[in-house]
Design a protein around this motif. Structure first.
Motif, PDB file in Angstrom:
ATOM      1  N   MET A 122       0.952  -1.226   0.022  1.00 53.81           N
ATOM      2  CA  MET A 122      -0.120   0.101   0.390  1.00 53.81           C
ATOM      3  C   MET A 122       1.018   1.346  -0.016  1.00 53.81           C
ATOM      4  O   MET A 122       0.571   2.666  -0.378  1.00 53.81           O
ATOM      5  N   ASP A 123       2.052   1.367   0.979  1.00 52.01           N
ATOM      6  CA  ASP A 123       3.192   2.486   0.992  1.00 52.01           C
ATOM      7  C   ASP A 123       3.589   2.293  -0.752  1.00 52.01           C
ATOM      8  O   ASP A 123       3.791   3.528  -0.978  1.00 52.01           O
ATOM      9  N   PHE A 124       4.096   1.767  -1.326  1.00 55.45           N
ATOM     10  CA  PHE A 124       4.935   1.465  -2.977  1.00 55.45           C
ATOM     11  C   PHE A 124       3.823   2.301  -3.499  1.00 55.45           C
ATOM     12  O   PHE A 124       3.977   3.179  -4.237  1.00 55.45           O
ATOM     13  N   PHE A 125       2.092   1.864  -3.517  1.00 51.51           N
ATOM     14  CA  PHE A 125       1.548   2.718  -4.160  1.00 51.51           C
ATOM     15  C   PHE A 125       1.266   4.051  -3.989  1.00 51.51           C
ATOM     16  O   PHE A 125       1.252   4.975  -4.782  1.00 51.51           O
ATOM     17  N   LEU A 126       1.168   4.224  -3.216  1.00 48.29           N
ATOM     18  CA  LEU A 126       1.821   6.112  -2.519  1.00 48.29           C
ATOM     19  C   LEU A 126       2.620   6.476  -3.249  1.00 48.29           C
ATOM     20  O   LEU A 126       2.581   7.849  -3.336  1.00 48.29           O
ATOM     21  N   ALA A 127       3.833   5.670  -3.112  1.00 49.12           N
ATOM     22  CA  ALA A 127       4.845   6.809  -3.253  1.00 49.12           C
ATOM     23  C   ALA A 127       5.319   6.799  -4.634  1.00 49.12           C
ATOM     24  O   ALA A 127       5.452   7.683  -5.048  1.00 49.12           O
ATOM     25  N   LEU A 128       4.469   5.396  -5.831  1.00 49.26           N
ATOM     26  CA  LEU A 128       4.276   6.039  -6.550  1.00 49.26           C
ATOM     27  C   LEU A 128       3.562   6.631  -7.317  1.00 49.26           C
ATOM     28  O   LEU A 128       3.783   7.276  -8.752  1.00 49.26           O
ATOM     29  N   VAL A 129       2.805   7.282  -6.623  1.00 50.90           N
ATOM     30  CA  VAL A 129       1.783   8.648  -7.605  1.00 50.90           C
ATOM     31  C   VAL A 129       2.141   9.728  -5.896  1.00 50.90           C
ATOM     32  O   VAL A 129       1.448  10.777  -5.914  1.00 50.90           O
ATOM     33  N   ALA A 130       2.996   9.265  -5.351  1.00 46.93           N
ATOM     34  CA  ALA A 130       3.392  11.061  -3.992  1.00 46.93           C
ATOM     35  C   ALA A 130       3.497  12.460  -5.133  1.00 46.93           C
ATOM     36  O   ALA A 130       2.872  13.543  -4.900  1.00 46.93           O
TER      37      ALA A 130
END
Length: 302
Positions: A122-130
């Motif tokens: 989930m954190d990876f997905f957030l970082a992807l569009v940060a």
């Protein structure tokens, strides 16, 4: 590159690990054969990475695999990466640096209860569009520059520049929609694998993607509005040209009448034998043109 999955993501040498328990890795396709992955996890990964053209999720009994096609952003060209989640481990397959950069962003995030592969994903997905809101702002600035150029009648290269912007906006909107669908599929098909923290983060990811979609859609409408303004400027310029041509035609129409009148060559036209006939016709023509010009100027037709 390998990481130990815990509340604080820690980089760890692979040689110190026995097996894949609680491990996250970012590997290139050529490194999969020697990575000691569980059977089936890395099969066809290189082929899938080459053929990836969209974001999609595959849920299997013992593994969840995803494909991500990330459109061009700023100086970055379009990128593809794969991820696989099984038990408490995560694998990212990437030819570039996107996955590694996202995990570094995760490491810099504000600490929260994240100690499993589900939280890391989930954190990876957030970082992807940060950084995407800032990049969307850059796109808006580019559209605003085009709008100002249109208002100042500096429209050289407008169509090519607007086409690039629209293409970027369409690609981003498609990416956010596909990523939203991927995360929703994960929510519906792997709810039992998500703890309370990761479920909360998943909902936050969905809200973030929804906001990005809305922002992108607003920019698409803004771009359409600017294109309409450009078309209006083109129409105005064409109308001015047609108006000028109409005025010129109207001014010289009486001269055409005079030419036609004296071109009939009747035998008894007294002006043909008059000594001052030619100068008089010239004077009449000048007076007619001058009168038309004065009339149109007073009426402000130009």
């Amino acid at each position: 590159m390998y990481y130990r999955i815990a509340e604080k993501l820690a980089e760890e040498p692979r040689r110190a690990q026995n097996g894949w328990q609680g491990l996250a890795a970012v590997l290139r396709p050529e490194e999969l054969a020697t990575a000691g992955l569980p059977r089936g996890v890395a099969e066809q990964a290189a082929e899938k990475l080459a053929e990836c053209r969209s974001c999609r999720l595959t849920v299997e009994p013992d593994c969840i695999q995803g494909e991500l096609h990330i459109p061009a952003k700023g100086k970055h060209k379009p990128r593809n990466l794969l991820f696989a989640w099984w038990e408490d481990s995560l694998l990212f397959v990437d030819r570039g640096e996107t996955a590694a950069e996202c995990l570094e962003t995760v490491r810099r995030m504000r600490p929260h209860h994240a100690d499993g592969a589900d939280d890391l994903l989930m954190d990876f997905f957030l970082a992807l569009v940060a950084e995407d809101l800032g990049e969307i702002q850059s796109l808006e600035d580019r559209i605003s520059e085009l709008e100002q150029a249109v208002l100042e009648s500096h429209t050289e290269g407008f169509i090519a520049r607007m086409s690039r912007l629209r293409r970027e906006l369409n690609q981003r909107n498609r990416f956010y929609a596909q990523l939203d669908d991927l995360v929703t599929t994960l929510q519906e098909n792997a709810a039992d694998l998500l703890d309370e923290c990761s479920q909360s983060r998943l909902l936050y990811v969905l809200r973030r993607l929804d906001r990005l979609q809305n922002e992108t859609q607003l920019l698409r409408e803004y771009a359409s509005q600017v294109s309409s303004e450009y078309q209006a400027q083109v129409d105005i310029a064409q109308n001015r040209i047609m108006k000028l041509l109409t005025i010129v035609t109207t001014i010289f129409m009486p001269l055409s009448l005079i030419v036609g009148w004296y071109g009939m060559n009747f035998a008894y036209m007294p002006e043909l034998g008059w000594r001052y006939g030619y100068p008089v016709v010239i004077a009449v023509s000048v007076l007619v043109v001058g009168g038309c010009v004065v009339y149109f100027r007073r009426k402000r037709y130009w």
